[in-house]
Design a protein around this motif. Structure first.
Motif, PDB file in Angstrom:
ATOM      1  N   LYS A 317       0.829  -1.198   0.000  1.00 33.21           N
ATOM      2  CA  LYS A 317       0.000   0.000   0.000  1.00 33.21           C
ATOM      3  C   LYS A 317       0.870   1.257   0.000  1.00 33.21           C
ATOM      4  CE  LYS A 317      -4.061   0.299   1.885  1.00 33.21           C
ATOM      5  NZ  LYS A 317      -5.162   0.316   2.847  1.00 33.21           N
ATOM      6  N   VAL A 319       3.670   1.655  -1.407  1.00 25.69           N
ATOM      7  CA  VAL A 319       4.216   1.925  -2.743  1.00 25.69           C
ATOM      8  C   VAL A 319       3.111   2.069  -3.781  1.00 25.69           C
ATOM      9  CG1 VAL A 319       6.398   0.790  -2.231  1.00 25.69           C
ATOM     10  CG2 VAL A 319       4.570  -0.476  -3.398  1.00 25.69           C
ATOM     11  N   GLY A 320       1.851   2.111  -3.354  1.00 19.96           N
ATOM     12  CA  GLY A 320       0.801   2.482  -4.302  1.00 19.96           C
ATOM     13  C   GLY A 320      -0.255   1.446  -4.602  1.00 19.96           C
ATOM     14  N   ALA A 321      -0.303   0.338  -3.829  1.00 20.37           N
ATOM     15  CA  ALA A 321      -1.345  -0.648  -4.085  1.00 20.37           C
ATOM     16  C   ALA A 321      -2.681  -0.123  -3.568  1.00 20.37           C
ATOM     17  CB  ALA A 321      -1.012  -1.964  -3.398  1.00 20.37           C
ATOM     18  N   THR A 322      -3.730  -0.272  -4.370  1.00 18.72           N
ATOM     19  CA  THR A 322      -5.064   0.125  -3.908  1.00 18.72           C
ATOM     20  C   THR A 322      -5.658  -1.030  -3.100  1.00 18.72           C
ATOM     21  OG1 THR A 322      -6.036  -0.745  -5.907  1.00 18.72           O
ATOM     22  CG2 THR A 322      -5.487   1.585  -5.918  1.00 18.72           C
ATOM     23  N   PRO A 323      -6.610  -0.731  -2.210  1.00 19.58           N
ATOM     24  CA  PRO A 323      -7.210  -1.814  -1.416  1.00 19.58           C
ATOM     25  C   PRO A 323      -7.783  -2.920  -2.291  1.00 19.58           C
ATOM     26  CG  PRO A 323      -7.893   0.305  -0.562  1.00 19.58           C
ATOM     27  CD  PRO A 323      -7.129   0.583  -1.820  1.00 19.58           C
ATOM     28  N   PRO A 403      -1.490   1.560   6.266  1.00 15.82           N
ATOM     29  CA  PRO A 403      -0.108   1.093   6.076  1.00 15.82           C
ATOM     30  C   PRO A 403       0.757   1.422   7.288  1.00 15.82           C
ATOM     31  CG  PRO A 403      -0.737   2.703   4.389  1.00 15.82           C
ATOM     32  CD  PRO A 403      -1.969   2.379   5.156  1.00 15.82           C
ATOM     33  N   ILE A 404       0.455   2.549   7.914  1.00 17.08           N
ATOM     34  CA  ILE A 404       1.291   2.968   9.047  1.00 17.08           C
ATOM     35  C   ILE A 404       1.206   1.966  10.192  1.00 17.08           C
ATOM     36  CG2 ILE A 404      -0.523   4.471  10.021  1.00 17.08           C
ATOM     37  CD1 ILE A 404       3.255   5.098   9.940  1.00 17.08           C
TER      38      ILE A 404
ATOM     39  N   LEU B  54      -0.058   8.351   4.829  1.00 14.77           N
ATOM     40  CA  LEU B  54      -0.233   7.063   5.482  1.00 14.77           C
ATOM     41  C   LEU B  54      -1.176   7.215   6.660  1.00 14.77           C
ATOM     42  CD1 LEU B  54       3.471   5.832   5.511  1.00 14.77           C
ATOM     43  CD2 LEU B  54       1.642   5.080   4.004  1.00 14.77           C
ATOM     44  N   GLU B  74      -9.300   5.427   0.270  1.00 18.24           N
ATOM     45  CA  GLU B  74      -8.098   4.587   0.244  1.00 18.24           C
ATOM     46  C   GLU B  74      -7.495   4.477  -1.163  1.00 18.24           C
ATOM     47  OE1 GLU B  74      -6.260   2.860   2.260  1.00 18.24           O
ATOM     48  OE2 GLU B  74      -7.325   2.499   4.130  1.00 18.24           O
ATOM     49  N   THR B  75      -8.385   4.325  -2.142  1.00 20.26           N
ATOM     50  CA  THR B  75      -7.904   4.121  -3.508  1.00 20.26           C
ATOM     51  C   THR B  75      -7.187   5.367  -4.011  1.00 20.26           C
ATOM     52  OG1 THR B  75      -9.795   2.702  -3.836  1.00 20.26           O
ATOM     53  CG2 THR B  75      -8.622   3.395  -5.799  1.00 20.26           C
ATOM     54  N   ALA B  78      -3.907   5.806  -2.345  1.00 20.37           N
ATOM     55  CA  ALA B  78      -2.931   4.886  -2.919  1.00 20.37           C
ATOM     56  C   ALA B  78      -2.368   5.443  -4.221  1.00 20.37           C
ATOM     57  CB  ALA B  78      -3.577   3.527  -3.148  1.00 20.37           C
ATOM     58  N   ASN B  79      -3.246   6.022  -5.038  1.00 22.27           N
ATOM     59  CA  ASN B  79      -2.789   6.576  -6.314  1.00 22.27           C
ATOM     60  C   ASN B  79      -1.870   7.781  -6.112  1.00 22.27           C
ATOM     61  OD1 ASN B  79      -4.107   4.692  -7.844  1.00 22.27           O
ATOM     62  ND2 ASN B  79      -6.001   5.891  -7.966  1.00 22.27           N
ATOM     63  N   ARG B  81      -0.061   8.424  -3.421  1.00 22.03           N
ATOM     64  CA  ARG B  81       1.214   7.933  -2.866  1.00 22.03           C
ATOM     65  C   ARG B  81       2.095   7.428  -3.984  1.00 22.03           C
ATOM     66  NH1 ARG B  81      -1.655   5.905   1.666  1.00 22.03           N
ATOM     67  NH2 ARG B  81      -2.073   3.909   0.688  1.00 22.03           N
ATOM     68  N   ASN B  82       1.486   6.689  -4.861  1.00 20.46           N
ATOM     69  CA  ASN B  82       2.237   6.087  -5.944  1.00 20.46           C
ATOM     70  C   ASN B  82       2.833   7.150  -6.873  1.00 20.46           C
ATOM     71  OD1 ASN B  82       2.305   4.727  -8.831  1.00 20.46           O
ATOM     72  ND2 ASN B  82       2.462   3.117  -7.287  1.00 20.46           N
ATOM     73  N   PHE B  87       8.860   6.374  -0.205  1.00 26.34           N
ATOM     74  CA  PHE B  87       9.080   6.149   1.222  1.00 26.34           C
ATOM     75  C   PHE B  87      10.355   5.366   1.483  1.00 26.34           C
ATOM     76  CE2 PHE B  87       4.551   6.710   0.866  1.00 26.34           C
ATOM     77  CZ  PHE B  87       4.263   7.516   1.949  1.00 26.34           C
ATOM     78  N   LEU B 106       8.166  -3.205  -7.834  1.00 33.32           N
ATOM     79  CA  LEU B 106       6.805  -3.168  -7.277  1.00 33.32           C
ATOM     80  C   LEU B 106       6.018  -1.862  -7.511  1.00 33.32           C
ATOM     81  CD1 LEU B 106       5.237  -5.425  -5.952  1.00 33.32           C
ATOM     82  CD2 LEU B 106       5.770  -4.436  -3.731  1.00 33.32           C
ATOM     83  N   PRO B 107       6.585  -0.675  -7.201  1.00 34.89           N
ATOM     84  CA  PRO B 107       5.805   0.554  -7.446  1.00 34.89           C
ATOM     85  C   PRO B 107       5.420   0.710  -8.921  1.00 34.89           C
ATOM     86  CG  PRO B 107       7.735   1.028  -6.121  1.00 34.89           C
ATOM     87  CD  PRO B 107       7.888  -0.380  -6.601  1.00 34.89           C
ATOM     88  N   TYR B 109       4.852  -1.720 -10.969  1.00 33.95           N
ATOM     89  CA  TYR B 109       3.768  -2.660 -11.217  1.00 33.95           C
ATOM     90  C   TYR B 109       2.428  -2.010 -10.879  1.00 33.95           C
ATOM     91  CZ  TYR B 109       0.570  -6.489 -10.113  1.00 33.95           C
ATOM     92  OH  TYR B 109      -0.526  -7.306 -10.030  1.00 33.95           O
ATOM     93  N   TYR B 110       2.402  -1.291  -9.742  1.00 29.63           N
ATOM     94  CA  TYR B 110       1.149  -0.649  -9.348  1.00 29.63           C
ATOM     95  C   TYR B 110       0.860   0.600 -10.171  1.00 29.63           C
ATOM     96  CZ  TYR B 110       0.490  -3.950  -5.624  1.00 29.63           C
ATOM     97  OH  TYR B 110       0.278  -5.106  -4.939  1.00 29.63           O
ATOM     98  N   ILE B 113       2.794  -0.110 -15.415  1.00 25.60           N
ATOM     99  CA  ILE B 113       3.779  -0.048 -16.503  1.00 25.60           C
ATOM    100  C   ILE B 113       4.106  -1.467 -16.975  1.00 25.60           C
ATOM    101  CG2 ILE B 113       6.212   0.493 -16.973  1.00 25.60           C
ATOM    102  CD1 ILE B 113       5.827   2.914 -15.101  1.00 25.60           C
ATOM    103  N   ARG B 118       9.320  -1.940 -17.017  1.00 25.95           N
ATOM    104  CA  ARG B 118       9.584  -1.723 -15.595  1.00 25.95           C
ATOM    105  C   ARG B 118      10.813  -2.477 -15.124  1.00 25.95           C
ATOM    106  NH1 ARG B 118       4.264  -4.796 -14.765  1.00 25.95           N
ATOM    107  NH2 ARG B 118       4.931  -6.806 -13.985  1.00 25.95           N
TER     108      ARG B 118
END
Lengths: 410, 230
Positions: A317, A319-323, A403-404, B54, B74-75, B78-79, B81-82, B87, B106-107, B109-110, B113, B118
């Motif tokens: 999460k 690094v950008g994973a959505t729920p 995530p925290i 976070l 949340e979604t 997440a976007n 943050r990405n 971090f 991993l980043p 992938y989300y 790309i 990637r």
């Protein structure tokens, strides 16, 4: 669902967590395997059961005469009642609606021989319908037919073992055998699943038999098979009507328990069916229990797996994973594992059952255990669906975790 | 780049409420390298978590690159943050069943790309932190310094606007700490905005600006002369 990258990611995860994958898969495979085997053995037990009770036709009613025990309409008690051709005729006319087949049966026994070989056999005079009543299967030639009955032909149909005794491997149909100082033409050979005794009987037309027995018109007993479509209640009704008809015709006190006797498997059959379905319920109950245990097993593993992966989900999460991507990842992984291992369990179970074959018949009364494909697939699909549901709930919780919190391990 | 006004945050601890941040006003411009200092319990990590999306704040406003960050689902979080943030954690937080290379991928992938692209990009960032030859190694085969460098590569690979480092040297010895700080200085030199939470004075001195927190308020905010890490 068909995202190649996502599958790739899932394979990576599965590959890197072999023990976890194995445990989850093993539970599912074992659940399905036990279900299949139990169900199969249960079916085998039922098969044996059915086999025992389907030797002679279940819908036969045996009618016999006897001695009366009460005086009636001017007749004394202890009068001998015998069935005759007229009874046969009237029954088949009057009860046509109920009757599938009807045959008289006159049984004697005697020495029968061919060339130098001879033996004592049961000889029965019957009608053509006897083939259905006895469930005789023709091997060669033909059965006793109407023409034999009308012309009082000295034709006989012999059992498989009679043929073996007298003719060995040779041809029997068309040959003449000797019995009671007469010669009889063999017109057919039959076999019967009911055991050796059933295949040591010689059948001829009942009229022929009556002629030999000094021109009598008596028949020993009458065997009637009722139409299965009338059902259990119909059969009992038919039996009741038949009995009162015969008592009336033969002038027997309606309250006399003797004089004419009816014997049928209708009642037995009903009990057998009840027992059989009770057996079925037990099998279904045990089967569902097994599946449920499997589902609980998967749920436990899923809860454990997700607990173990909480930190990983936190990282993902961060690094950008959505729920939703996390839920899907967990679900897809669990569905994939359950499907593959469920199929594996199914396969092993089916192979195991078919390898058993009839080896358990002697000791455990299990004949030809099998599971029909629909039941097996249903069970597997159920397990997959429940596995997915079991995975979804903790996956959803994990996806919602901040995530925290997941990463807070300092 | 970052604009925070009147920020408050409390945690509910049973029946008590713990007021952690009590009105923070804080601006960070592009290209800055800021150290956030304070003893434990001063609220520095909470501030970083709020900046990193976070964690949520209760009151006040927070703008990141002129985008108001408020009540994100949340979604969306997440976007963002990405897209905006990278971090780096004290405990590295690498996925232990993935190789260094896969962790950096991993980043991307989300971000959706393509795989070939990637892989190449992740390898380039791994090369930037000097770990190209360690790409196929698992985290447990790497030293602490190497793990943190993988984590930095992972944070940078998505080309974030801001790099957030929470005690990046907390689990490292002083020599390795300096190497990691050197890497952070280099990234900053290339123009990246970086926030470093630390309680170590010498690490703070390697930044360009030091913000000191005490009991949930900023007590000092000054530019300093940056010390070279190596």
């Amino acid at each position: 669902m068909f995202n190649r990258d996502r599958w790739f990611e899932i394979f990576e995860t599965i590959k890197s967590n072999k023990l976890r994958t194995f445990l989850a898969g093993f539970t599912v495979a074992l659940g399905i395997l036990i279900f299949i085997v139990l169900f199969g053995l249960g079916n085998g037990l039922e098969n044996t059961f059915n086999e025992y009770f389907t030797d002679t036709k279940f819908n036969n009613i045996y009618v016999n005469g006897g001695r009366t025990s009460k005086p009636f309409a001017g007749y004394e008690s202890n009068r001998l009642i015998e069935l005759d051709n007229d009874d046969l005729q009237e029954i088949s006319n009057k009860f046509d609606f109920f009757i599938e087949g009807i045959t008289p049966r006159i049984t004697i026994s005697g020495e029968v021989g061919y060339k130098l070989k001879s033996n004592n056999y049961t000889i029965r005079g019957v009608g053509p319908s006897n083939q259905q009543n006895e469930m005789n299967v023709l091997m060669f030639g033909r059965y006793i037919n109407e023409k034999d009955v009308i012309n009082k032909e000295k034709n006989v149909v012999i059992g498989r073992l009679v043929k073996q005794d007298l003719f060995g491997d040779g041809e029997a149909v068309g040959k003449y055998i000797n019995g009671g100082g007469r010669s009889w033409k063999v017109v057919g050979v039959y076999q019967d699943d009911g055991g050796d005794n059933e295949e040591r009987i010689i059948y001829t037309a009942y009229t022929t038999m009556q002629k030999i027995l000094k021109s009598t018109d008596k028949v020993g007993s009458i065997i009637i098979s009722y139409k299965p479509s009338i059902g259990y209640d119909g059969a009992l009704e038919f039996e009741r009507k038949l009995k009162s008809f015969l008592k009336n015709k033969k002038k027997i006190d309606p309250s006399d328990p003797r004089g004419v006797r009816l014997r049928s498997a209708a009642k037995d059959m009903k009990e057998n069916q009840d027992f059989s379905s009770a057996l079925n319920y037990i099998i279904i109950f045990v089967g569902i229990g097994t599946l449920l245990a499997g589902v609980i097993g998967i749920s436990n593993i899923m809860v454990f797996v997700i607990k173990e992966r909480t930190k990983e989900f936190g990282i993902r999460k961060a690094v950008g994973a959505t729920p939703s991507s996390i839920i899907w990842m967990v679900l897809q992984e669990s569905i994939f594992i359950t499907t593959i291992s469920g199929y594996f369990g199914l396969f092993v179970g089916v192979v195991f059952l078919s390898s058993l074959g009839n080896t358990l018949k002697e000791d455990f009364y299990i004949t030809d255990p099998y599971v029909d494909l629909n039941t097996a697939l249903m069970a597997t699909i159920m397990l997959i669906i429940f596995g997915a549901i079991a995975g979804y709930i903790p996956a959803r919780r994990a996806s919602k975790i901040k995530p925290i919190v997941a990463l807070n391990d300092k | 780049m970052i604009s925070i006004k009147g920020l408050h945050k409390s945690y509910q601890m049973g029946s008590n409420s713990l007021h952690v941040l009590k009105g923070i006003d804080f601006e960070v411009k592009e290209g800055e390298l800021v150290a956030i200092m304070g003893s434990s319990g001063s609220g520095k990590s909470t501030l970083l978590n709020i900046i990193g999306m976070l964690d949520n704040h209760d009151k006040g406003s927070y703008k990141l690159d002129d985008v108001l960050i408020k009540n994100l689902n949340e979604t969306k979080a997440a976007n963002y943050r990405n897209k905006f943030l990278g971090f780096v954690f004290q405990s590295f937080n690498l996925i232990n069943y993935k190789s260094a290379h896969e962790n950096v991928i991993l980043p991307l992938y989300y971000q959706g790309i393509g795989r070939k692209k990637r892989e190449v990009k992740a390898m380039k960032y791994l090369d930037d932190v000097g770990l190209k030859n360690w790409a196929t190694h698992m985290p447990n085969e790497l030293s602490g310094g190497q793990k943190q460098r993988v984590a930095i590569a992972r944070a940078m690979v998505s080309e974030p606007k801001v790099l957030l480092a929470d005690e990046p040297t907390g689990a490292l010895d002083s020599k390795t700490s300096k190497e990691v700080m050197d890497l952070i200085q280099k990234i900053n030199k290339s123009g990246k905005t970086i926030l470093v939470v630390t309680h170590e004075e010498d690490i703070a001195q390697m930044c360009k600006r030091v913000v000191r927190l005490k009991d949930g308020v900023i007590v000092e905010d000054k530019k300093i002369n940056q010390k070279k890490a190596l």
